[in-house]
Scaffold this motif. Structure first.
Motif, PDB file in Angstrom:
ATOM      1  N   ALA A 104      44.192  31.219  42.444  1.00 60.40           N
ATOM      2  CA  ALA A 104      43.096  31.635  43.321  1.00 60.40           C
ATOM      3  C   ALA A 104      43.605  32.410  44.527  1.00 60.40           C
ATOM      4  O   ALA A 104      42.995  33.403  44.940  1.00 60.40           O
ATOM      5  N   VAL A 105      44.712  31.960  45.118  1.00 59.57           N
ATOM      6  CA  VAL A 105      45.223  32.640  46.310  1.00 59.57           C
ATOM      7  C   VAL A 105      45.905  33.958  45.944  1.00 59.57           C
ATOM      8  O   VAL A 105      46.109  34.814  46.820  1.00 59.57           O
ATOM      9  N   ALA A 106      46.282  34.122  44.668  1.00 57.49           N
ATOM     10  CA  ALA A 106      46.902  35.377  44.244  1.00 57.49           C
ATOM     11  C   ALA A 106      45.871  36.436  43.882  1.00 57.49           C
ATOM     12  O   ALA A 106      46.159  37.635  43.950  1.00 57.49           O
ATOM     13  N   LEU A 107      44.658  36.011  43.503  1.00 57.83           N
ATOM     14  CA  LEU A 107      43.614  36.960  43.129  1.00 57.83           C
ATOM     15  C   LEU A 107      43.015  37.632  44.358  1.00 57.83           C
ATOM     16  O   LEU A 107      42.979  37.042  45.439  1.00 57.83           O
ATOM     17  N   PRO A 108      42.500  38.845  44.219  1.00 57.21           N
ATOM     18  CA  PRO A 108      41.852  39.500  45.351  1.00 57.21           C
ATOM     19  C   PRO A 108      40.597  38.735  45.779  1.00 57.21           C
ATOM     20  O   PRO A 108      39.788  38.344  44.930  1.00 57.21           O
ATOM     21  N   PRO A 109      40.413  38.483  47.057  1.00 57.67           N
ATOM     22  CA  PRO A 109      39.160  37.884  47.509  1.00 57.67           C
ATOM     23  C   PRO A 109      37.973  38.780  47.132  1.00 57.67           C
ATOM     24  O   PRO A 109      38.098  40.007  47.128  1.00 57.67           O
TER      25      PRO A 109
END
Length: 327
Positions: free
Chosen positions: A80-85
């Protein structure tokens, strides 16, 4: 307490510490990018738990301890933290579901996966859906706008995405490094705007895990040292053909997340100290090569997956070295 229960309890404690250590990075991401970070996290965790429960049910196994060991939540959090917001909801769901199914349960579940599930899900999403995977927001949104954007319920605001610092540097042909840092909003003081602070936050969390001896120092030190050395040797100043300084590479992209939360994954990574060191060195070198001459702006995920393939060879090499030095 049985040996199995003791092992499960140790795994749960380690997963709790890893989740705690991600909090500084999550807070930094939320500060710079807003509600999209939390929406990604909730979608990813919910999907991961649903996938785990479904697979366990199909295998006719008890939900405990597999569903409660925390490994699926950790993989979901790291992805989740690696994906683009503010990426589309289906992208988050597809990435974590494919990562767990193809990177973990295809091989028998936790403890048997040869690939890092979070990085496999990220890499598949990057290959299959490159456009939404490169749409990083230029600013944060309020909660209502964030929900509308993620679930495609309304028109996106104008100019809400921008290229990352790594991507801008990779495609740059005419501007010097000083001009990029002065005029491109994707650049911060030393690395990517906002991302440099996110990297420092993940560094703080990683040092906590190192201090608590959740993992050894070899893999993260090997990755950061090799990335620093290679980028220093290839650094050609601030001209338009520059590939960026060592500090830029350390504080851009997913460097610190990769060094302390990805290459230290105990199942898909190396086990012996020398093999862990070589594993980290390989990830650092490949990350720089992919960033500089590859087709993707940040090469951490692909570098980790490539080195996952090399783990058996690294372990054999480390074993032979150990036999040679042992009298």
């Amino acid at each position: 307490m049985s040996p199995l229960e003791s092992r499960d309890e140790r795994l749960q404690q380690a997963m709790k510490l890893v989740l705690l250590a991600t909090l500084p990075g999550l807070l930094a991401l939320f500060w710079f990018y807003g509600w999209g970070v939390l929406i990604n996290l909730l979608l990813s965790v919910a999907t991961a738990l649903a996938v785990e429960a479904t697979v366990i049910h199909l295998r006719r196994q008890p939900l405990r301890p597999t569903l409660t060991d925390g490994s699926a939540v950790v993989s979901a959090t790291l992805l989740a933290v690696a994906l683009p917001p503010y990426c589309p909801w289906w992208l988050t769901v597809t990435a974590i579901a494919s990562g767990l199914l193809l990177g973990k349960h295809l091989y028998g579940g936790v403890g048997k996966n040869p690939f890092n599930p979070a990085m496999l899900g990220f890499a598949l999403a990057m290959v299959l859906f490159p456009q939404p995977m490169t749409q990083w927001p230029a600013h944060s949104m309020d909660l209502t706008s964030a929900v509308q954007q993620v679930f495609n319920l309304g028109q996106a605001p104008d100019a809400w995405v921008q290229a990352t610092a790594l991507d801008s540097l990779r495609i740059n042909k005419s501007l010097t490094i000083d001009e990029l840092f002065a005029g491109n909003p994707a650049f911060g003081r030393f690395g990517g705007h906002g991302v440099e602070w996110v990297n420092l936050a993940f560094l703080a969390g990683g040092l906590l895990l190192l201090q608590r001896r959740v993992f050894g120092w070899q893999a993260p030190v090997g990755m950061l040292a090799s990335l620093f050395v290679v980028s220093l040797l290839c650094w050609n100043g601030s001209g338009s053909d520059s590939h960026g300084s060592p500090l830029f590479h350390l504080l851009s992209g997913a460097t610190m997340l990769g060094a302390f939360f990805i290459v230290t994954e105990p199942v898909s990574g190396a086990k012996s100290p020398l093999a862990r060191l070589l594993f980290g060195v390989g990830v650092g070198c490949l990350t720089y090569l992919i960033r500089t001459w590859g087709g993707y702006p940040d090469g951490v995920a692909f570098a980790v997956l490539l080195m996952n393939l090399c783990v058996p060879a690294l372990e054999r090499f480390a074993s032979r070295r150990q036999q040679q030095v042992t009298p």
